[in-house]
Design a protein around this motif. Structure first.
Motif, PDB file in Angstrom:
ATOM      1  N   ASP A   1      -1.168  37.270 -22.361  1.00  0.00           N
ATOM      2  CA  ASP A   1      -1.458  38.756 -23.646  1.00  0.00           C
ATOM      3  C   ASP A   1      -1.093  37.795 -24.984  1.00  0.00           C
ATOM      4  N   PRO A   2      -2.139  37.439 -25.340  1.00  0.00           N
ATOM      5  CA  PRO A   2      -2.039  36.575 -26.424  1.00  0.00           C
ATOM      6  C   PRO A   2      -2.088  37.648 -27.935  1.00  0.00           C
ATOM      7  N   PHE A   3      -2.420  38.638 -27.648  1.00  0.00           N
ATOM      8  CA  PHE A   3      -3.117  39.873 -28.139  1.00  0.00           C
ATOM      9  C   PHE A   3      -2.327  40.986 -28.444  1.00  0.00           C
ATOM     10  N   ILE A   4      -1.012  40.693 -28.207  1.00  0.00           N
ATOM     11  CA  ILE A   4      -0.218  41.881 -27.877  1.00  0.00           C
ATOM     12  C   ILE A   4       0.259  42.337 -29.232  1.00  0.00           C
ATOM     13  N   VAL A   5       0.297  42.338 -30.271  1.00  0.00           N
ATOM     14  CA  VAL A   5       0.283  43.844 -31.551  1.00  0.00           C
ATOM     15  C   VAL A   5      -0.708  43.936 -31.842  1.00  0.00           C
ATOM     16  N   GLU A   6      -1.685  42.990 -31.804  1.00  0.00           N
ATOM     17  CA  GLU A   6      -2.949  44.208 -31.417  1.00  0.00           C
ATOM     18  C   GLU A   6      -3.590  45.691 -31.066  1.00  0.00           C
ATOM     19  N   ARG A   7      -2.735  44.877 -30.013  1.00  0.00           N
ATOM     20  CA  ARG A   7      -3.101  46.336 -28.498  1.00  0.00           C
ATOM     21  C   ARG A   7      -1.947  47.298 -28.647  1.00  0.00           C
ATOM     22  N   ASN A   8      -0.379  47.263 -29.564  1.00  0.00           N
ATOM     23  CA  ASN A   8       0.234  48.086 -29.556  1.00  0.00           C
ATOM     24  C   ASN A   8       0.368  48.280 -30.853  1.00  0.00           C
ATOM     25  N   PRO A   9       0.107  49.532 -31.584  1.00  0.00           N
ATOM     26  CA  PRO A   9       0.058  49.595 -32.751  1.00  0.00           C
ATOM     27  C   PRO A   9       2.058  51.009 -33.698  1.00  0.00           C
ATOM     28  N   HIS A  10       1.763  50.967 -32.279  1.00  0.00           N
ATOM     29  CA  HIS A  10       3.402  51.322 -32.327  1.00  0.00           C
ATOM     30  C   HIS A  10       4.446  49.910 -33.314  1.00  0.00           C
ATOM     31  N   ILE A  11       3.835  48.907 -33.050  1.00  0.00           N
ATOM     32  CA  ILE A  11       5.050  47.494 -33.235  1.00  0.00           C
ATOM     33  C   ILE A  11       4.450  47.000 -34.873  1.00  0.00           C
TER      34      ILE A  11
END
Length: 117
Positions: free
Chosen positions: A82-92
């Motif tokens: 999953d190269p889009f972890i930051v985009e899919r987790n707004p709490h990060i």
């Protein structure tokens, strides 16, 4: 007639108890066999289950992932595809501020499978 009924009831109870113990032993054997099989999986194989999680549908990570010691978003991204972890987790808010116990959502992509072909 009362003696025959008592004997039948006693026999039925004995059979039920025996069947109950048999089922318990079979269930215990299956649990032990499953735990032995799971613990004997090779750790360096990329197709093996990650940290004891199931390898359902060839997914290396579950949808909900708990960050472990020494892991970074980059290593998790590589491991889970999953190269889009930051985009899919707004709490990060800060990708460098990842700590053990942080819960993140993983959505693996098929790019890893395409690259292997």
């Amino acid at each position: 007639m009362g003696s025959s009924s008592a004997t039948t009831k006693s026999t039925t109870t004995t059979i039920a108890d025996s069947a109950s113990w048999y089922c318990a032993l079979v269930l215990l054997s299956l649990i032990l066999l499953g735990s032995i099989r799971e613990s004997s999986l090779p750790e360096d194989d990329s197709s093996a289950a990650v940290k004891g999680r199931s390898n359902l549908f060839e997914r290396p990570c579950d949808e909900i992932y708990v960050v472990g010691d020494g892991e970074t978003l980059h290593t998790i991204s590589d491991k889970c595809g999953d190269p889009f972890i930051v985009e899919r987790n707004p709490h990060i808010h800060d990708p460098d501020d990842v700590f053990p116990g942080l819960v993140i959502k993983i959505t693996p992509t098929n790019t890893r499978k395409l690259l292997k072909r």
